[in-house]
Design an enzyme around this catalytic site. Structure first.
Site, PDB file in Angstrom:
ATOM      1  N   ALA A 125      -5.889  44.214 -56.451  1.00  0.00           N
ATOM      2  CA  ALA A 125      -6.786  43.168 -55.947  1.00  0.00           C
ATOM      3  C   ALA A 125      -6.531  43.021 -54.454  1.00  0.00           C
ATOM      4  O   ALA A 125      -5.389  43.151 -53.989  1.00  0.00           O
ATOM      5  CB  ALA A 125      -6.553  41.845 -56.667  1.00  0.00           C
ATOM      6  N   GLU A 126      -7.579  42.734 -53.696  1.00  0.00           N
ATOM      7  CA  GLU A 126      -7.486  42.775 -52.243  1.00  0.00           C
ATOM      8  C   GLU A 126      -6.445  41.857 -51.618  1.00  0.00           C
ATOM      9  O   GLU A 126      -5.920  42.172 -50.543  1.00  0.00           O
ATOM     10  CB  GLU A 126      -8.854  42.539 -51.596  1.00  0.00           C
ATOM     11  CG  GLU A 126      -9.535  41.237 -51.936  1.00  0.00           C
ATOM     12  CD  GLU A 126     -10.477  41.362 -53.120  1.00  0.00           C
ATOM     13  OE1 GLU A 126     -11.461  40.613 -53.160  1.00  0.00           O
ATOM     14  OE2 GLU A 126     -10.213  42.187 -54.020  1.00  0.00           O
ATOM     15  N   PRO A 127      -6.077  40.715 -52.230  1.00  0.00           N
ATOM     16  CA  PRO A 127      -5.064  39.894 -51.563  1.00  0.00           C
ATOM     17  C   PRO A 127      -3.648  40.443 -51.664  1.00  0.00           C
ATOM     18  O   PRO A 127      -2.734  39.873 -51.073  1.00  0.00           O
ATOM     19  CB  PRO A 127      -5.176  38.542 -52.268  1.00  0.00           C
ATOM     20  CG  PRO A 127      -5.718  38.857 -53.604  1.00  0.00           C
ATOM     21  CD  PRO A 127      -6.653  40.007 -53.386  1.00  0.00           C
ATOM     22  N   GLY A 128      -3.436  41.542 -52.429  1.00  0.00           N
ATOM     23  CA  GLY A 128      -2.112  42.152 -52.403  1.00  0.00           C
ATOM     24  C   GLY A 128      -1.506  42.528 -53.730  1.00  0.00           C
ATOM     25  O   GLY A 128      -0.430  43.122 -53.773  1.00  0.00           O
TER      26      GLY A 128
END
Length: 643
Positions: free
Chosen positions: A324-327
């Site tokens: 997922a893009e936040p990490g």
């Protein structure tokens, strides 16, 4: 004289914010958002009308779609300008933008997270190809969302004959960050946080802008008691620490605290309830057919969240790396107000680094939502009439992933019946999604190049071709003219012989056998000869040769194709995630030598997996076989065609 503590009351902390300040906030939905500080800023403004005229900057959407998060700033006069990555969760800020009461920009989430680092480093611009061809491109509006927003903050530039976008940096007066524990000197750890996000970059950006950093935490410890490796925000960047009320320091906007989300314990994913068989699951199931073993995948918010659930049900989750893009990397990704987090993750890294990886083409597959699609393959998820959703990480991800699957219902508001392996529309939707021209270009079809792009709905599947959008598959029970073509504002390309039937396994409740499909590509279908080009394609992706029998079958299958051809051929070999037992390496290399001598005019090879590349080239070279190893299929094809 005792060293002063940085711990202050929240009311004292927000009094450090002045009228006209530029404030940057960290968070993803509710994860990592300093809710207590935001509430205090709102209360101060309502009581004193200060601070006024501030600029809010944020990368990811921070809100619950109602009253929490950045919705606390949705008051006329409090905010003058908003530069945000995602607007869908902040309806109160949306309203101000729609009514032209604030200047409003939407920039890609990854760009803003990188912008913080560049502000900290005093770089003149954040330069990237991300946003070209979309609404962020200055030729398409430059990310401006309303008529009172006139300043250009994105520029089109050219280096070495290639176009890029240059995003202008600006000083940050106040950064608001969040962690779990702080010591009296302001060193902050994040052990109970679900994500680490861009907190360090935010703190450095404000500090090097001459601004201040306010850190919200849930507890305080004494000086020199924190492990230095656990400190995510060093105290040298922090000006004041606020101890939050528990109800204003939830781990996510859905859960007060779940140790599985912060990686403090692992839980059995078998206990997760399966999805009901409805239109959302049908779309997720069809998208799951695009998953391949050992691939790195991003799942977007909304409809794509179901792919993770289907992969878990089909017991293939362990063979993929979902991100997922936040990490979050690996594990079982979460949805709803827990979106962005995961349970049983392999790693959680800072958001800017995740976007470094994404922007560089690290994703094998991205599954993203879609709200509008047009004849050119453009997709809109960011703005519809007066509704502003924003792009979030969509532009970074869709523009750079090796393969993209867009997911959504064919129309908005339809209802369905799924029975006996068929889908029936019981009530058609009221809004068409396949339109002549999208309202807002969040994904540019013409900019996609040769990458595989699919558009998956509950009733059909399209793919992007150089000539436009092609109808590839139709669900059982669906009439092409009545249920598809009559509800589109453009005519898609129809393949010769008509569209294929979607896999019937998708429409029945029992497991689809995805694991078996993933690992059972027949040997015969791995070899393809094109006599017109005299080109022989060998697909060894995901193939494992473990035993002598495996190797014998492989030899037989490839020679079955080549032996009848009475001349040498050009060959391209895909080695992605190929495995061979060390005991078979000498036999395999001897066989490759035979093929080169008897059957190949010229051969190129490609692999995107670093391990395969690092092992394959030296092995071939050792046996006097030129590796001719390329980075991609496109490069390998271009090289062979130079023959």
């Amino acid at each position: 004289m005792d060293k002063p503590s940085k711990v202050v009351t929240v009311s004292d902390a927000v009094r450090l914010i002045h009228d006209g300040d530029t404030i940057a906030t960290g968070g993803f939905v509710g994860i990592g958002f300093a809710e207590n500080v935001a509430v205090a800023i709102e209360e101060r403004f309502l009581a004193e009308q200060h601070p006024a005229g501030i600029t809010i900057v944020y990368a990811a959407g921070q809100g619950d779609g109602s009253v929490r998060g950045l919705n606390h700033f949705g008051h006329p006069g409090l905010v003058r300008r908003v530069i945000g990555g995602h607007w869908g969760l902040v309806p109160k800020l949306q309203k101000l933008a729609i009514e032209n009461k604030v200047q409003a920009y939407n920039l890609p989430q990854g760009v803003i997270s990188h912008l913080y680092r560049d502000i900290a480093a005093h770089k003149p611009r954040t330069i990237t190809s991300v946003g070209l061809g979309t609404f962020v491109d200055p030729r398409n509006g430059g990310g401006k969302l309303n008529s009172v927003t006139t300043e250009d903050i994105v520029e089109l530039i050219n280096f070495d004959g290639k176009e890029y976008l240059a995003y202008k940096p600006f000083p940050i007066n106040v950064s608001i960050v969040r962690g779990t524990t702080a010591d009296l000197d302001g060193n902050v750890t994040m052990e109970k946080e679900a994500l680490t996000l861009e907190m360090l970059s935010l703190a450095m950006a404000a500090k090097n802008s001459g601004g201040i950093v306010i850190a919200q935490v849930e507890r305080i410890c004494d000086r020199n008691t924190l492990s230095p490796k656990q400190v995510k925000i060093p105290g040298i960047f922090v000006d004041c620490v606020v101890i939050a009320k528990p109800e204003l320091h939830m781990q996510t906007f859905a859960e007060q605290y779940n140790p599985a989300l912060s990686g403090e314990l692992r839980v059995p994913v078998q206990s997760v309830a399966p999805m009901a068989l409805n239109e959302r699951k049908i779309i997720a199931r069809r998208a799951a057919f695009e998953l391949t073993a050992q691939s790195i995948v991003n799942l977007g918010i909304g409809m794509p969240e179901g792919v993770s659930a289907v992969a878990n049900e089909e017991k293939v989750l362990e063979f993929l790396t979902l991100t997922a893009e936040p990490g979050a990397i690996g594990g079982f990704l979460q949805g709803g107000l827990n979106f962005g987090s995961g349970i049983n993750c392999q790693a959680i890294i800072d958001q800017p680094y995740q976007f470094d990886f994404y922007d560089g083409g690290g994703l094998d597959l991205a599954c993203l939502g879609m709200a509008q699609v047009d004849a050119k393959g453009n997709v809109n998820v960011s703005k519809f009439g007066t509704r502003i959703a924003g792009a979030g990480g969509f532009i970074n991800i869709s523009q750079n992933a090796k393969k993209v699957v867009f997911m959504g219902t064919f129309t908005a508001g339809a209802t369905y019946a799924i029975d006996n392996g068929q889908i029936t529309i019981t009530k058609e939707g009221t809004e068409k999604k396949f339109v002549e021209q999208v309202d807002h270009i969040t994904f540019s079809g013409p900019y996609a190049g040769t990458r595989p792009i699919l558009y998956i709905t509950e009733r059909c599947v399209f793919k992007l071709t150089p000539k436009g959008v092609m109808l590839m598959e139709v669900a059982p029970g669906i009439d092409v003219n009545r249920d598809i073509l009559s509800l589109m504002n453009f005519v898609p390309i129809i393949p010769e012989g008509g569209p294929a039937l979607m896999d019937p396994r998708i429409f029945v409740p029992s497991p689809m056998g995805l694991k078996q499909k993933m690992f059972s590509t027949p040997l015969g279908s791995r070899f393809e000869y094109n006599p017109v080009q005299n080109l022989f394609f060998v697909n060894l992706a995901e193939l494992a040769l473990n035993t002598a029998e495996d190797f014998a079958n492989f030899q037989k299958a490839i020679l079955t194709v080549l032996t009848p051809i009475d001349h040498k051929v050009l060959a391209i070999v895909n080695y992605d995630n190929f495995f061979i037992s060390p005991t078979l390496e000498d036999q395999y290399t001897a066989f490759v030598q035979l093929l080169c001598e008897k059957h190949y005019l010229k051969v190129t090879r490609y692999a995107t997996t670093a391990f395969v590349k690092s092992k394959l080239a030296p092995t071939l070279t050792l046996h006097s076989i030129p590796p001719n190893l390329c980075a991609s299929k496109e490069d390998a094809t271009a090289e062979i065609m130079r023959h």
